[in-house]
Scaffold this active site. Structure first.
Site, PDB file in Angstrom:
ATOM      1  N   CYS A   1     -57.766 -62.065  30.102  1.00  0.00           N
ATOM      2  CA  CYS A   1     -58.641 -60.899  29.921  1.00  0.00           C
ATOM      3  C   CYS A   1     -58.796 -60.582  28.443  1.00  0.00           C
ATOM      4  O   CYS A   1     -59.687 -59.844  28.058  1.00  0.00           O
ATOM      5  CB  CYS A   1     -58.085 -59.693  30.650  1.00  0.00           C
ATOM      6  SG  CYS A   1     -56.588 -59.066  29.901  1.00  0.00           S
TER       7      CYS A   1
ATOM      8  N   GLU B   1     -68.552 -62.135  32.283  1.00  0.00           N
ATOM      9  CA  GLU B   1     -67.261 -62.724  31.920  1.00  0.00           C
ATOM     10  C   GLU B   1     -67.233 -64.158  32.462  1.00  0.00           C
ATOM     11  O   GLU B   1     -67.486 -64.380  33.644  1.00  0.00           O
ATOM     12  CB  GLU B   1     -66.129 -61.905  32.557  1.00  0.00           C
ATOM     13  CG  GLU B   1     -64.763 -62.425  32.197  1.00  0.00           C
ATOM     14  CD  GLU B   1     -63.633 -61.617  32.836  1.00  0.00           C
ATOM     15  OE1 GLU B   1     -63.767 -61.202  33.995  1.00  0.00           O
ATOM     16  OE2 GLU B   1     -62.610 -61.420  32.153  1.00  0.00           O
TER      17      GLU B   1
HETATM   18  P1  NAD Z   1     -59.796 -60.497  41.413  1.00  0.00           P
HETATM   19  O1  NAD Z   1     -60.413 -59.180  41.111  1.00  0.00           O
HETATM   20  O2  NAD Z   1     -60.570 -61.488  42.179  1.00  0.00           O
HETATM   21  O3  NAD Z   1     -58.423 -60.279  42.229  1.00  0.00           O
HETATM   22  C1  NAD Z   1     -57.436 -59.386  41.797  1.00  0.00           C
HETATM   23  C2  NAD Z   1     -56.681 -58.844  42.999  1.00  0.00           C
HETATM   24  O4  NAD Z   1     -57.586 -58.134  43.846  1.00  0.00           O
HETATM   25  C3  NAD Z   1     -56.035 -59.928  43.857  1.00  0.00           C
HETATM   26  O5  NAD Z   1     -54.763 -59.504  44.253  1.00  0.00           O
HETATM   27  C4  NAD Z   1     -56.977 -60.067  45.039  1.00  0.00           C
HETATM   28  O6  NAD Z   1     -56.307 -60.424  46.233  1.00  0.00           O
HETATM   29  C5  NAD Z   1     -57.560 -58.676  45.159  1.00  0.00           C
HETATM   30  N1  NAD Z   1     -58.946 -58.700  45.665  1.00  0.00           N
HETATM   31  C6  NAD Z   1     -59.877 -59.675  45.461  1.00  0.00           C
HETATM   32  N2  NAD Z   1     -61.026 -59.347  46.072  1.00  0.00           N
HETATM   33  C7  NAD Z   1     -60.834 -58.156  46.664  1.00  0.00           C
HETATM   34  C8  NAD Z   1     -61.665 -57.295  47.451  1.00  0.00           C
HETATM   35  N3  NAD Z   1     -62.921 -57.610  47.746  1.00  0.00           N
HETATM   36  N4  NAD Z   1     -61.149 -56.135  47.895  1.00  0.00           N
HETATM   37  C9  NAD Z   1     -59.871 -55.798  47.607  1.00  0.00           C
HETATM   38  N5  NAD Z   1     -59.037 -56.583  46.874  1.00  0.00           N
HETATM   39  C10 NAD Z   1     -59.507 -57.742  46.407  1.00  0.00           C
HETATM   40  O7  NAD Z   1     -59.304 -61.088  39.997  1.00  0.00           O
HETATM   41  P2  NAD Z   1     -58.707 -62.532  39.699  1.00  0.00           P
HETATM   42  O8  NAD Z   1     -59.811 -63.536  39.804  1.00  0.00           O
HETATM   43  O9  NAD Z   1     -57.463 -62.754  40.470  1.00  0.00           O
HETATM   44  O10 NAD Z   1     -58.282 -62.340  38.167  1.00  0.00           O
HETATM   45  C11 NAD Z   1     -59.155 -62.541  37.098  1.00  0.00           C
HETATM   46  C12 NAD Z   1     -59.751 -61.237  36.618  1.00  0.00           C
HETATM   47  O11 NAD Z   1     -58.709 -60.349  36.237  1.00  0.00           O
HETATM   48  C13 NAD Z   1     -60.611 -61.411  35.372  1.00  0.00           C
HETATM   49  O12 NAD Z   1     -61.765 -60.630  35.521  1.00  0.00           O
HETATM   50  C14 NAD Z   1     -59.737 -60.889  34.250  1.00  0.00           C
HETATM   51  O13 NAD Z   1     -60.429 -60.403  33.129  1.00  0.00           O
HETATM   52  C15 NAD Z   1     -59.009 -59.788  34.953  1.00  0.00           C
HETATM   53  N6  NAD Z   1     -57.784 -59.427  34.245  1.00  0.00           N
HETATM   54  C16 NAD Z   1     -57.784 -58.242  33.577  1.00  0.00           C
HETATM   55  C17 NAD Z   1     -56.663 -57.871  32.846  1.00  0.00           C
HETATM   56  C18 NAD Z   1     -56.649 -56.572  32.098  1.00  0.00           C
HETATM   57  O14 NAD Z   1     -55.576 -56.141  31.720  1.00  0.00           O
HETATM   58  N7  NAD Z   1     -57.791 -55.956  31.877  1.00  0.00           N
HETATM   59  C19 NAD Z   1     -55.544 -58.721  32.811  1.00  0.00           C
HETATM   60  C20 NAD Z   1     -55.575 -59.919  33.538  1.00  0.00           C
HETATM   61  C21 NAD Z   1     -56.719 -60.264  34.252  1.00  0.00           C
END
Ligand code: NAD
Length: 494
Positions: free
Chosen positions: A282, A384
């Site tokens: 991120c 992103e």
């Molecule tokens: P994601 O949003 O797909 O998933 C994150 C979590 O949400 C997972 O545990 C997943 O099971 C859950 N999830 C997914 N879809 C969902 C839905 N429809 N309803 C409810 N829960 C749901 O993210 P990812 O692909 O695992 O991670 C990458 C993303 O995380 C990138 O956008 C990155 O920038 C972000 N990120 C942000 C930070 C920060 O501190 N800002 C840090 C690390 C990663």
């Protein structure tokens, strides 16, 4: 290969539920290495009930005793450091060096939690009025939940539960279904550290498990890290159900390069910021804004550095410079975004799309890619990418570079490379981002500072990490005290 077991951890018991699962891959090889249970309301209800039952005794445990659990946990994580790094690297695809860096960052969060007796100090004011004293206390909330992304399988969960637990709460973790094995290892070690049963629980799954947590009446607070649309959903749903929510979202971080920047050091930092962890950070520096002559000074060496990045499997002793991305679908998504940029008129300076990895042909690989002449309106500039792709945007002066940076919907991080104190000061003051780097490409904050994303990179009030996180995981009580006259046993005047 026998798949790794992936049980839930509820009430101190490891249980593998019957029912649906999702595959967990080794992205280096494309092999399925485990099956993650698709938990829902039943598992969440059991975990929250266990956490609720454990709360009275754990919250009454003195802070110094709670801290001792985390001193032991710290030692266990250190003793099992290599195992944790290998597990994270295997299911995520990051190199062992990257895994070591991130597990170390997580370890620092455990160390921060060890200081909880002083972190929980309140304030006092004597003689608020004559003979009246006032004090604040920080008390735990109850059951807290953490929902984490795939990209830092150890570090992001460690941003949350050590501090939440040290503050006296109990916890339910819902890790990313793409990387559940590292979370289980963290749970195993916490159990070994002597945490009472039910204080910490893990429920695996996707949206049904998340929704059950967001709507459960006994969950008091939710910490989330993931993509922006889901962060927004978590914030809106969680707050609508009366919960305290901190939700970190996605990002698009700009790195401004001034014409006076130190070229070799900037190239090194930019290359790490853009291509480290295959761009799945991120805080990845995914857009370089070159100002004036910076493009000519920097780009030839940057392209040479990007072409030299060796891509390969991270699950064997000979380590590459960069591993795969998380899934085949995600690789295809990144490829589509790069193609859209090309179609809209951007030029590819370094093309990693056709990268071949003969010793792991089914892995999810992409090579380092640099796209030049990216324009603000292009999809590639707005979305992103979360892959090893660096956009280059050329600007005439610092004002325009700052303006462009500030147009982004996200506000996680931004950095400037320059030898001019004045330019750095202007940038620091005017840029709209929560974490700013000056000659630092990835200004991700350490455990004692909050992780301060802005705009679409964060929904909530109190950020993860540092003192803000202590406030997030506690509620304040203010006591105002006055004593009358001489009570029984009031012998001090005699
Ligand atoms: P994601 O949003 O797909 O998933 C994150 C979590 O949400 C997972 O545990 C997943 O099971 C859950 N999830 C997914 N879809 C969902 C839905 N429809 N309803 C409810 N829960 C749901 O993210 P990812 O692909 O695992 O991670 C990458 C993303 O995380 C990138 O956008 C990155 O920038 C972000 N990120 C942000 C930070 C920060 O501190 N800002 C840090 C690390 C990663």
């Amino acid at each position: 290969m026998t798949p790794f077991p992936c049980p839930n951890f509820i009430g101190g018991e490891w249980r593998t539920p019957d029912g649906a699962t999702t595959p967990v891959y080794n992205p280096s090889t494309g092999d399925v290495i485990s099956h993650c249970p698709s938990g829902g309301a039943a598992e969440v209800n059991a975990a929250v009930a266990a956490a609720q039952a454990a709360f009275p005794a754990w919250s009454e445990t003195p802070a110094v005793e709670r801290a001792r659990v985390f001193f032991r946990y710290r030692q266990l994580v250190e003793q099992n450091f290599d195992r944790l790094c290998q597990t994270a690297s295997r299911e995520h695809g990051k190199t062992l060096a990257e895994a070591r860096g991130s597990v170390h960052r997580g370890l620092e969060n455990i160390e921060y939690a060890c200081g909880v007796p002083t972190l929980l100090f309140g304030d006092t004011l004597e003689n608020l009025a004559r003979g009246v004293d006032c004090e604040t206390l920080l008390q735990p909330l109850g059951v807290c939940a953490g929902i984490t992304p795939f990209n830092f399988p150890a570090m992001v969960p460690l941003w949350m539960f050590p501090l939440a637990l040290a503050c006296g709460n109990t916890f339910v973790l819902k890790p990313s279904e793409k990387v559940p094995l590292t979370a289980n290892l963290l749970g195993e070690l916490l159990d070994l550290a002597g945490l009472p049963k039910g204080v910490f629980n893990i429920v695996h799954g996707g949206r049904p498990a998340v929704d059950a947590l967001l709507t459960h009446p006994k969950v008091r607070a939710v910490s989330f890290v993931g993509s922006t649309p889901i962060a927004k959903y978590i914030y809106e749903t969680g707050t609508r159900h009366g919960k305290r929510v901190q939700a970190n979202g996605g990002a698009k971080n700009y790195i401004v390069i001034m014409p006076d920047a130190d070229v070799p050091r900037t190239v090194e930092a930019l290359s790490t910021a853009a291509f480290g962890c295959a761009g799945e950070r991120c805080m990845a520096g995914s857009t370089a804004i070159t100002v004036g002559a910076a493009a000519e000074r920097l780009l030839p060496s940057l392209v040479t550095a990007a072409r030299a990045i060796k891509v390969g499997p991270t699950d064997r002793p000979a380590q590459p410079d960069m591993g795969p991305v998380i899934t085949a679908q995600h690789r295809d998504h990144v490829l589509k975004l790069v193609a859209s940029g090309e179609k809209e008129g951007a030029s590819i300076l370094c093309d990693g799309r056709g990268v071949k990895v003969p010793d792991a042909p089914r892995g999810f690989y992409l090579g380092a890619t640099i796209v030049d002449n990216v324009q603000a309106a292009m999809t590639l500039a707005r979305e992103e990418v979360f892959g090893p792709v660096l956009n280059v945007m050329r600007m005439d002066d610092l004002d325009r570079a700052i303006e462009l940076t500030n147009q982004s919907a996200f506000g996680n991080g931004a950095a400037i490379f320059t030898n001019s104190g004045k330019a750095a000061r202007e940038f620091k003051h005017r840029v709209k981002a929560g974490m700013v780097g000056i000659n630092v490409g990835v200004p991700a904050t350490m455990a004692m500072f909050p992780f301060t994303g802005w705009d679409d990179s964060f929904y909530g009030d109190l950020h993860i990490q540092g003192r803000e996180a202590v406030q997030f995981y506690t509620q304040q009580k203010v006591t105002t005290t006055r004593w009358f006259g001489e009570g029984v046993g009031d012998v001090w005047k005699k």
